[in-house]
Design a protein around this motif. Structure first.
Motif, PDB file in Angstrom:
ATOM      1  N   GLY A 155     -27.158   5.299 -41.949  1.00 21.67           N
ATOM      2  CA  GLY A 155     -28.294   5.692 -41.115  1.00 21.67           C
ATOM      3  C   GLY A 155     -29.555   4.943 -41.477  1.00 21.67           C
ATOM      4  N   VAL A 156     -29.806   4.786 -42.761  1.00 20.97           N
ATOM      5  CA  VAL A 156     -31.001   4.056 -43.202  1.00 20.97           C
ATOM      6  C   VAL A 156     -30.894   2.579 -42.839  1.00 20.97           C
ATOM      7  N   LEU A 157     -29.746   1.961 -43.125  1.00 24.34           N
ATOM      8  CA  LEU A 157     -29.576   0.533 -42.834  1.00 24.34           C
ATOM      9  C   LEU A 157     -29.578   0.262 -41.341  1.00 24.34           C
ATOM     10  N   ARG A 158     -29.054   1.186 -40.541  1.00 23.02           N
ATOM     11  CA  ARG A 158     -29.065   0.996 -39.086  1.00 23.02           C
ATOM     12  C   ARG A 158     -30.492   0.994 -38.546  1.00 23.02           C
ATOM     13  N   SER A 159     -31.324   1.870 -39.071  1.00 25.06           N
ATOM     14  CA  SER A 159     -32.724   1.921 -38.607  1.00 25.06           C
ATOM     15  C   SER A 159     -33.517   0.712 -39.065  1.00 25.06           C
ATOM     16  N   TRP A 160     -33.143   0.121 -40.204  1.00 25.89           N
ATOM     17  CA  TRP A 160     -33.860  -1.040 -40.715  1.00 25.89           C
ATOM     18  C   TRP A 160     -33.359  -2.358 -40.122  1.00 25.89           C
ATOM     19  N   LEU A 161     -32.024  -2.519 -40.075  1.00 24.23           N
ATOM     20  CA  LEU A 161     -31.435  -3.824 -39.776  1.00 24.23           C
ATOM     21  C   LEU A 161     -30.653  -3.880 -38.477  1.00 24.23           C
ATOM     22  N   GLY A 162     -30.382  -2.735 -37.848  1.00 22.18           N
ATOM     23  CA  GLY A 162     -29.683  -2.735 -36.571  1.00 22.18           C
ATOM     24  C   GLY A 162     -28.184  -2.513 -36.713  1.00 22.18           C
ATOM     25  N   THR A 163     -27.579  -2.116 -35.615  1.00 25.77           N
ATOM     26  CA  THR A 163     -26.154  -1.792 -35.615  1.00 25.77           C
ATOM     27  C   THR A 163     -25.281  -3.026 -35.784  1.00 25.77           C
ATOM     28  N   ARG A 164     -25.745  -4.151 -35.257  1.00 27.19           N
ATOM     29  CA  ARG A 164     -24.937  -5.370 -35.375  1.00 27.19           C
ATOM     30  C   ARG A 164     -24.794  -5.781 -36.840  1.00 27.19           C
ATOM     31  N   TRP A 165     -25.874  -5.746 -37.577  1.00 21.91           N
ATOM     32  CA  TRP A 165     -25.808  -6.077 -39.004  1.00 21.91           C
ATOM     33  C   TRP A 165     -24.910  -5.090 -39.731  1.00 21.91           C
ATOM     34  N   LEU A 166     -25.029  -3.818 -39.369  1.00 18.91           N
ATOM     35  CA  LEU A 166     -24.232  -2.783 -40.018  1.00 18.91           C
ATOM     36  C   LEU A 166     -22.748  -2.985 -39.749  1.00 18.91           C
ATOM     37  N   SER A 167     -22.399  -3.349 -38.516  1.00 19.55           N
ATOM     38  CA  SER A 167     -21.001  -3.594 -38.172  1.00 19.55           C
ATOM     39  C   SER A 167     -20.449  -4.799 -38.912  1.00 19.55           C
ATOM     40  N   ARG A 168     -21.293  -5.781 -39.143  1.00 18.70           N
ATOM     41  CA  ARG A 168     -20.854  -7.005 -39.820  1.00 18.70           C
ATOM     42  C   ARG A 168     -20.556  -6.756 -41.295  1.00 18.70           C
ATOM     43  N   TRP A 169     -21.347  -5.894 -41.925  1.00 19.45           N
ATOM     44  CA  TRP A 169     -21.228  -5.686 -43.366  1.00 19.45           C
ATOM     45  C   TRP A 169     -20.697  -4.293 -43.707  1.00 19.45           C
ATOM     46  N   ASP A 170     -19.977  -3.662 -42.805  1.00 24.72           N
ATOM     47  CA  ASP A 170     -19.521  -2.294 -43.063  1.00 24.72           C
ATOM     48  C   ASP A 170     -18.552  -2.195 -44.239  1.00 24.72           C
ATOM     49  N   LYS A 171     -17.734  -3.224 -44.442  1.00 26.64           N
ATOM     50  CA  LYS A 171     -16.789  -3.183 -45.555  1.00 26.64           C
ATOM     51  C   LYS A 171     -17.521  -3.282 -46.886  1.00 26.64           C
ATOM     52  N   GLU A 172     -18.549  -4.123 -46.944  1.00 30.11           N
ATOM     53  CA  GLU A 172     -19.328  -4.217 -48.177  1.00 30.11           C
ATOM     54  C   GLU A 172     -20.075  -2.913 -48.452  1.00 30.11           C
ATOM     55  N   ILE A 173     -20.569  -2.280 -47.413  1.00 28.69           N
ATOM     56  CA  ILE A 173     -21.272  -1.009 -47.594  1.00 28.69           C
ATOM     57  C   ILE A 173     -20.318   0.054 -48.133  1.00 28.69           C
ATOM     58  N   ASP A 174     -19.129   0.124 -47.556  1.00 25.59           N
ATOM     59  CA  ASP A 174     -18.141   1.099 -48.028  1.00 25.59           C
ATOM     60  C   ASP A 174     -17.790   0.856 -49.496  1.00 25.59           C
ATOM     61  N   PHE A 175     -17.597  -0.403 -49.856  1.00 24.90           N
ATOM     62  CA  PHE A 175     -17.267  -0.742 -51.246  1.00 24.90           C
ATOM     63  C   PHE A 175     -18.413  -0.392 -52.192  1.00 24.90           C
ATOM     64  N   LEU A 176     -19.644  -0.730 -51.815  1.00 27.67           N
ATOM     65  CA  LEU A 176     -20.795  -0.469 -52.675  1.00 27.67           C
ATOM     66  C   LEU A 176     -21.070   1.021 -52.827  1.00 27.67           C
ATOM     67  N   VAL A 177     -20.905   1.786 -51.742  1.00 31.26           N
ATOM     68  CA  VAL A 177     -21.154   3.227 -51.821  1.00 31.26           C
ATOM     69  C   VAL A 177     -20.160   3.877 -52.788  1.00 31.26           C
ATOM     70  N   LYS A 178     -18.894   3.535 -52.661  1.00 30.46           N
ATOM     71  CA  LYS A 178     -17.882   4.138 -53.539  1.00 30.46           C
ATOM     72  C   LYS A 178     -18.088   3.736 -54.992  1.00 30.46           C
ATOM     73  N   THR A 179     -18.311   2.445 -55.233  1.00 26.86           N
ATOM     74  CA  THR A 179     -18.490   1.996 -56.608  1.00 26.86           C
ATOM     75  C   THR A 179     -19.766   2.560 -57.212  1.00 26.86           C
ATOM     76  N   THR A 180     -20.814   2.683 -56.417  1.00 29.42           N
ATOM     77  CA  THR A 180     -22.060   3.248 -56.932  1.00 29.42           C
ATOM     78  C   THR A 180     -21.892   4.704 -57.309  1.00 29.42           C
ATOM     79  N   TYR A 181     -21.237   5.474 -56.445  1.00 26.64           N
ATOM     80  CA  TYR A 181     -21.037   6.896 -56.716  1.00 26.64           C
ATOM     81  C   TYR A 181     -20.264   7.098 -58.023  1.00 26.64           C
TER      82      TYR A 181
END
Length: 321
Positions: A36-62
């Motif tokens: 939600g934060v990244l979509r408001s900052w960078l747009g849905t297209r950017w989010l769709s492009r990097w969704d796998k990296e976001i999923d990986f970073l969220v899990k590893t960070t947690y």
């Protein structure tokens, strides 16, 4: 911890299952908030492009902020259980905790991100494409064993020899629930899948030999007149292309010099948040850039606006909107 760990009982199956479910809930919630934060900052297209990296970073960070620091995750804290290295009879070492974080996340990320970008005929690409299926089968087999025996809920914990201990003593007056039936059902399902797979290989091989046709390769590529279908589909990652200004769009008949700025402002694509280029319409009537909606559709088969089912074969190019 190593002097007192043997006096603590191993965690029960129900505690481990509830802990894992709780962690999955918190990881999912953290990812939704991050998106939600990244979509408001960078747009849905950017989010769709990097969704796998976001999923990986969220899990590893947690898990890095909890397991990596030798503290309980929110799920483990909820059920009051702790990680315990059976071999060392102590808290898992830093190296073991790092492996515990990366084994479930890194191979899946590499397979999903790089499997489709490598040359289709390469052995590494074929291996990466098969890796998620192999991991899924091994995970189900390990889960079946866990339901039957109550040890090592995840494959990574089984490899590293890490179990859970409970901080409180067992209640002799209560009988823990049994999950043996789930283990038996999972085992039956795995055996059925194995038999079906072996039969399909035998049937496919016999039919290819009988008809003398080109055998499908390891990624099950389809050919039309000796040309792979994948070569007709354009770039694998179209949403990663550099955005083209609307004035340079070759797939439109519009003269942008005659269009008022107020009207051009309404031509924005909701995925890239820029003025549409190579406009196309979905079955539900929404307009997007061609590259944006193709990149989105390869990840999610639904319209990003109304969630109606999306078929890439039914996109309609529009040259006058």
């Amino acid at each position: 911890m190593s002097d007192f760990a043997p006096s603590f009982p191993y965690a029960q199956q129900a505690q481990i299952i509830r802990s894992n479910q709780r962690d999955l809930f918190h990881v999912s919630s953290l990812r939704e908030q991050t998106e939600g934060v990244l979509r408001s900052w960078l747009g849905t297209r950017w989010l769709s492009r990097w969704d796998k990296e976001i999923d990986f970073l969220v899990k590893t960070t947690y898990y890095a902020m909890t397991t990596g620091r030798a503290t309980q995750t929110l799920g483990e804290e909820y059920t009051d259980i702790w990680l315990h290295s059976a071999g060392a009879n102590a808290i898992p070492s830093l190296r073991a905790r790092a492996a515990l974080i990366l084994i479930p996340t890194l191979p899946r990320y590499l397979a999903s991100r790089w499997g489709s970008t490598l040359p289709q005929e390469s052995k590494l690409a074929s291996l990466l494409k098969k890796l998620p299926v192999a991991l899924e089968i091994l995970t189900e087999a390990n889960l079946a064993v866990f339901y039957l025996r109550g040890t090592y809920y995840t494959l990574a914990k089984r490899i590293l020899g890490i179990r859970y201990i409970a901080s409180g003593p067992d209640d002799p007056n209560s009988r823990p629930p049994s999950y043996s039936l789930l283990g038996i059902l999972l085992s039956i399902r795995l055996v059925y899948q194995l038999i079906t797979y072996l039969r399909s290989l035998k049937t496919h091989g016999d039919s290819e030999l009988a008809r003398g046709k080109r055998p499908s390769d390891e990624i099950h590529e389809t050919f039309i007149d000796d040309q792979p279908v994948s070569t007709f589909l354009g770039p694998i990652n179209p949403e990663g292309d550099v955005a083209v200004p609307a004035e340079e769009d070759e797939r439109t008949i519009l003269d942008f010099s005659r269009i008022p700025d107020a009207l051009r402002a309404g031509r924005s694509c909701t995925l890239c948040l820029e003025e549409r280029t190579a406009s196309c319409a979905t079955e539900c009537g929404h307009l997007f850039c061609w590259n944006c909606i193709v990149g989105w559709g390869r990840e999610k088969a639904e319209c990003p606006l109304c969630r109606q089912s999306l078929s890439l074969t039914k996109l309609l190019p529009v040259y006058n909107l």
